[in-house]
Design a protein around this motif. Structure first.
Motif, mmCIF file in Angstrom:
data_model
loop_
_atom_site.group_PDB
_atom_site.id
_atom_site.type_symbol
_atom_site.label_atom_id
_atom_site.label_comp_id
_atom_site.label_asym_id
_atom_site.label_seq_id
_atom_site.Cartn_x
_atom_site.Cartn_y
_atom_site.Cartn_z
ATOM 1 N N LEU A 141 0.842 -1.192 0.000
ATOM 2 C CA LEU A 141 0.000 0.000 0.000
ATOM 3 C C LEU A 141 0.881 1.247 0.000
ATOM 4 C CD1 LEU A 141 -2.526 -1.149 2.750
ATOM 5 C CD2 LEU A 141 -2.832 -1.294 0.272
ATOM 6 N N ALA A 142 0.788 2.045 -1.060
ATOM 7 C CA ALA A 142 1.520 3.309 -1.112
ATOM 8 C C ALA A 142 0.948 4.260 -0.071
ATOM 9 C CB ALA A 142 1.405 3.925 -2.500
ATOM 10 N N VAL A 143 1.839 4.899 0.696
ATOM 11 C CA VAL A 143 1.390 5.713 1.822
ATOM 12 C C VAL A 143 2.328 6.898 2.003
ATOM 13 C CG1 VAL A 143 2.743 4.440 3.537
ATOM 14 C CG2 VAL A 143 0.588 5.523 4.220
ATOM 15 N N PRO A 165 6.274 3.743 1.895
ATOM 16 C CA PRO A 165 6.248 5.204 2.030
ATOM 17 C C PRO A 165 6.823 5.897 0.794
ATOM 18 C CG PRO A 165 7.334 4.142 3.905
ATOM 19 C CD PRO A 165 7.224 3.118 2.815
ATOM 20 N N MET A 166 6.189 7.005 0.428
ATOM 21 C CA MET A 166 6.684 7.851 -0.671
ATOM 22 C C MET A 166 5.993 9.192 -0.594
ATOM 23 S SD MET A 166 4.973 5.815 -3.879
ATOM 24 C CE MET A 166 5.551 4.233 -3.275
ATOM 25 N N GLY A 167 6.369 10.100 -1.494
ATOM 26 C CA GLY A 167 5.945 11.490 -1.410
ATOM 27 C C GLY A 167 4.580 11.801 -1.980
ATOM 28 N N ALA A 183 -1.672 -0.822 -4.394
ATOM 29 C CA ALA A 183 -2.841 0.032 -4.190
ATOM 30 C C ALA A 183 -2.413 1.354 -3.573
ATOM 31 C CB ALA A 183 -3.860 -0.653 -3.291
ATOM 32 N N TYR A 184 -3.169 2.384 -3.886
ATOM 33 C CA TYR A 184 -3.071 3.677 -3.230
ATOM 34 C C TYR A 184 -4.439 3.947 -2.626
ATOM 35 C CZ TYR A 184 -2.769 8.804 -2.773
ATOM 36 O OH TYR A 184 -2.803 10.085 -2.308
ATOM 37 N N VAL A 185 -4.502 3.941 -1.315
ATOM 38 C CA VAL A 185 -5.751 4.123 -0.574
ATOM 39 C C VAL A 185 -5.628 5.423 0.198
ATOM 40 C CG1 VAL A 185 -7.295 3.156 1.166
ATOM 41 C CG2 VAL A 185 -6.007 1.625 -0.342
#
Length: 263
Positions: A141-143, A165-167, A183-185
């Motif tokens: 999960l991108a967060v 984690p990312m920007g 996913a990006y939630v």
């Protein structure tokens, strides 16, 4: 020669604004705030000028310009974020910031591009990227790197997933397109310019996009605030939506005074 199609134009605008931002980023500034302000202003001036020249009959909704109600009666509205991820832009060496350019026509997103200038990359609806096969392992999960929301942490726990984690919002969405995340939630609220271009590119690549309850995302609304968002691999959509439906939902998020991106 002017770009022939709206997708071509979206790609050219996003890439060119990104190149301009790289130049701005390399100049000396007193502090990070000054660098951020210059990036926002110069990218906005460039995009507004080019759209006015090449699509003079279209309306524009931008993070960095006053909202003009004329867009609500327009058939074509460009939705742009001249600099998505100002914090990352101002930090030397970070590449996780973006430029968003999307076109809404009569109820639908029909063209879009997301540039990630520090990587020399522009993803566009005109040439939809091929999403790589998913690797074995937990759901990724991108967060936000600085403030991972409780909702996504709870979702990861429910799924046995992991946080990546990312920007900026655009970089997180494109991480799903690029196979770097599954996913990006996002449940913390955003504005339309934060997600319009990423959603257009994700849809063109065959990904699932919706609200967290599975209902459609709507753009060019009188209030451009979008409470939540899901972008994911299509084979994971039912599983993610079912898990989200089981989680307690926090109160509606408060919005920043204007345009701040919630990751």
């Amino acid at each position: 020669m002017p770009p022939r199609s709206d997708s071509d134009l979206a790609r050219e605008l996003a890439a060119s604004a990104g190149a301009l931002l790289l130049q701005v980023r390399g100049r000396p500034f007193a502090d990070a705030a000054a660098r951020q302000a210059a990036g926002d202003a110069e990218a906005q001036r460039f995009l507004a000028g080019r759209l006015g020249e090449l699509r003079p009959g279209d309306a524009v909704l931008s993070e960095e310009a006053a909202d003009d109600a004329v867009r609500l009666g327009a058939d074509r509205v460009w939705i742009v974020d001249p600099l998505d991820g100002t914090r990352e832009f101002a930090e030397p060496g970070r590449s996780d910031w973006a430029v968003h350019v999307a076109l809404w026509e009569r109820g639908e997103l029909t063209a879009g591009a997301v540039a990630i200038p520090a990587e020399g990359l522009t993803l566009t609806t005109g040439e939809p990227p091929a999403v790589p096969e998913r690797a074995d392992g937990p759901v990724r999960l991108a967060v936000s790197r600085s403030r991972p929301p409780a909702l996504v942490q709870d979702l990861a726990a429910a799924l046995g997933g992991e946080l990546v984690p990312m920007g900026s919002a655009g970089v997180k969405a494109m991480a799903v397109v690029r196979g770097q995340a599954d996913a990006y939630v996002h449940g913390g609220g955003q504005y339309e310019w934060d997600s319009a271009a990423p959603v257009a590119v994700a849809r063109a690549a065959g990904l699932h996009t919706s609200r967290l309850d599975g209902t459609p995302l709507r753009y060019n609304q009188p209030d451009p605030w979008l409470p939540d968002l899901l972008i994911c691999r299509p084979e994971l959509a039912d599983r993610l939506l079912a898990a989200l439906a089981e989680l307690p939902r926090a109160a509606a998020p408060s919005r920043p005074s204007h345009g701040g991106t919630h990751g």
